[in-house]
Motif scaffolding. Structure first.
Motif, short mmCIF file in Angstrom:
data_model
loop_
_atom_site.label_atom_id
_atom_site.label_comp_id
_atom_site.label_asym_id
_atom_site.label_seq_id
_atom_site.Cartn_x
_atom_site.Cartn_y
_atom_site.Cartn_z
N UNK A 156 -18.28 -24.11 41.40
CA UNK A 156 -19.28 -23.45 40.55
C UNK A 156 -19.66 -24.31 39.34
N UNK A 157 -20.93 -24.18 38.96
CA UNK A 157 -21.43 -24.85 37.76
C UNK A 157 -21.10 -24.07 36.50
N UNK A 158 -21.02 -22.76 36.64
CA UNK A 158 -20.76 -21.87 35.51
C UNK A 158 -19.76 -20.81 35.95
N UNK A 159 -18.77 -20.54 35.10
CA UNK A 159 -17.82 -19.43 35.31
C UNK A 159 -17.85 -18.56 34.08
N UNK A 160 -18.10 -17.26 34.29
CA UNK A 160 -18.13 -16.31 33.17
C UNK A 160 -17.17 -15.16 33.44
N UNK A 161 -16.81 -14.46 32.38
CA UNK A 161 -16.00 -13.25 32.52
C UNK A 161 -16.20 -12.41 31.28
N UNK A 187 -16.66 -30.49 37.33
CA UNK A 187 -16.65 -31.34 36.13
C UNK A 187 -17.99 -31.25 35.40
N UNK A 188 -17.93 -31.02 34.11
CA UNK A 188 -19.14 -30.85 33.32
C UNK A 188 -19.64 -29.42 33.27
N UNK A 189 -19.01 -28.54 34.06
CA UNK A 189 -19.45 -27.16 34.13
C UNK A 189 -19.10 -26.35 32.89
N UNK A 190 -19.77 -25.20 32.73
CA UNK A 190 -19.63 -24.34 31.56
C UNK A 190 -18.77 -23.13 31.88
N UNK A 191 -17.84 -22.80 30.98
CA UNK A 191 -17.02 -21.61 31.09
C UNK A 191 -17.23 -20.74 29.86
N UNK A 192 -17.45 -19.42 30.08
CA UNK A 192 -17.60 -18.46 29.00
C UNK A 192 -16.72 -17.25 29.30
N UNK A 193 -15.65 -17.07 28.52
CA UNK A 193 -14.72 -15.96 28.71
C UNK A 193 -14.79 -15.04 27.50
N UNK A 194 -15.35 -13.85 27.69
CA UNK A 194 -15.45 -12.88 26.60
C UNK A 194 -14.39 -11.81 26.78
N UNK A 234 -15.33 -15.00 22.23
CA UNK A 234 -15.83 -15.75 23.39
C UNK A 234 -15.21 -17.15 23.38
N UNK A 235 -14.50 -17.47 24.44
CA UNK A 235 -13.99 -18.82 24.63
C UNK A 235 -15.04 -19.60 25.43
N UNK A 236 -15.58 -20.63 24.83
CA UNK A 236 -16.57 -21.48 25.49
C UNK A 236 -15.94 -22.84 25.74
N UNK A 237 -16.08 -23.34 26.97
CA UNK A 237 -15.48 -24.64 27.30
C UNK A 237 -16.33 -25.38 28.30
N UNK A 238 -16.24 -26.68 28.24
CA UNK A 238 -16.85 -27.58 29.23
C UNK A 238 -15.73 -28.35 29.93
N UNK A 239 -15.81 -28.42 31.24
CA UNK A 239 -14.79 -29.14 31.99
C UNK A 239 -15.09 -30.62 31.98
#
Length: 239
Positions: A156-161, A187-194, A234-239
C-alpha cells in the motif's frame, strides 16, 4: 467536504449512552435536592449535569461530523492513484471518504466487525455504504486481525487508521499492529494513525523500527470525545 450518503453510526455507543445516563441521574439528584431545600447540593448536581451534557454534545459532534471534517483535510493530500489501507475500517467512515478521492486508485478496509466498538458495525453495512457513496468498484473489504494483516510487504501507498488500534487490549498486540501497518506500507508511503489513546506508544514503536520521518500532533477540538481529556492524536509517518 462533500455530502455523505452512507450511514455511519456512533463510535463506542456505550460511552455516549453512559454520558447521557449520567446527566439524567445528576438532573434527578438536583431535582431531589431542590425539593428538600438543599440548595447548595442542588446547584452542584445541576452544574455537574450541564458539564456532562456538554461532554455528551462534544462526543456526539465528533462521532457524527467532527471526525469527518478532520479526515477530509488529512485525505486532501491524496493524488487519486494510490493504494490505501484502512485499519479497523468499521462502517467505512474514513475508508469511503478516501475511496471517493481515488478515481484511479484502490482502497481496502480490514476489520473484525465488533458492534461494541461502533454501533451497527458489520461488513454488510460497510458494503452498503460503499454502494451508497458510489465507490464500491474501488473498495475491498477484508475480515481480519490488525496484528496479522493478510497483505504482502509494501502493498500500500497509504495506511490509515481511526480510533481502532486502541481496541487491541494488550501493549504487545498494539505494537504488533503498528509493525504490521509499517510492513505493508511501501517505501516512501504515508501512514496516518488517529487515536485518543496510546499514540505516544505508536510513535515509539515506529521509531524503534528505524522510522525517522514521524511526528505526533493534536487533531484539534473537532476530534474530542467529550472534551480535551479525550483528545485525538495523529501519528504521521513516512516509510
Amino acid at each position: 467536504m462533500r455530502k455523505r450518503h452512507g450511514s455511519y453510526g456512533f463510535d463506542a455507543p456505550w460511552a455516549l449512552a453512559g454520558l447521557l445516563f449520567g446527566a439524567l441521574v445528576l438532573i434527578g439528584l438536583a431535582a431531589i435536592s431542590f425539593a428538600f431545600d438543599i440548595i447548595a447540593a442542588g446547584i452542584a448536581f445541576l452544574l455537574g449535569a450541564l458539564y456532562t451534557l456538554a461532554s455528551a454534545a462534544s462526543y456526539l459532534y465528533t462521532t457524527r461530523r467532527g471526525k469527518f471534517v478532520v479526515w477530509d483535510a488529512e485525505l486532501g493530500r491524496l493524488k487519486g492513484d494510490e493504494r490505501l489501507l484502512d485499519l479497523g475500517c468499521g462502517r467505512g467512515a474514513v475508508l469511503l471518504m478516501a475511496a471517493g478521492r481515488l478515481d484511479r486508485g484502490h482502497a481496502a478496509g480490514i476489520d473484525l466487525w465488533r458492534a461494541k466498538d461502533q454501533s451497527g458495525n458489520a461488513e454488510s453495512t460497510a458494503r452498503a455504504n460503499a454502494e451508497a457513496e458510489g465507490v464500491s468498484d474501488r473498495v475491498e473489504l477484508v475480515t481480519g486481525d490488525l496484528r496479522d494483516l493478510p497483505f504482502d510487504d509494501g502493498a500500500f501507498d497509504v495506511v490509515v487508521s481511526s480510533q481502532a488500534i486502541h481496541n487491541i487490549p494488550d501493549t504487545g498486540g498494539r505494537e504488533q499492529a503498528v509493525r504490521e501497518a509499517y510492513r505493508v506500507l511501501r517505501p516512501g508511503g504515508l501512514m496516518l494513525l488517529a487515536d485518543f489513546q496510546h499514540t505516544p506508544a505508536y510513535e515509539a514503536t515506529l521509531r524503534a523500527l528505524g522510522v525517522v520521518d514521524v511526528r505526533l500532533r493534536d487533531a484539534g477540538w473537532r476530534f474530542w470525545y467529550g472534551g480535551p481529556w479525550f483528545a485525538t492524536g495523529i501519528v504521521e509517518a513516512r516509510k
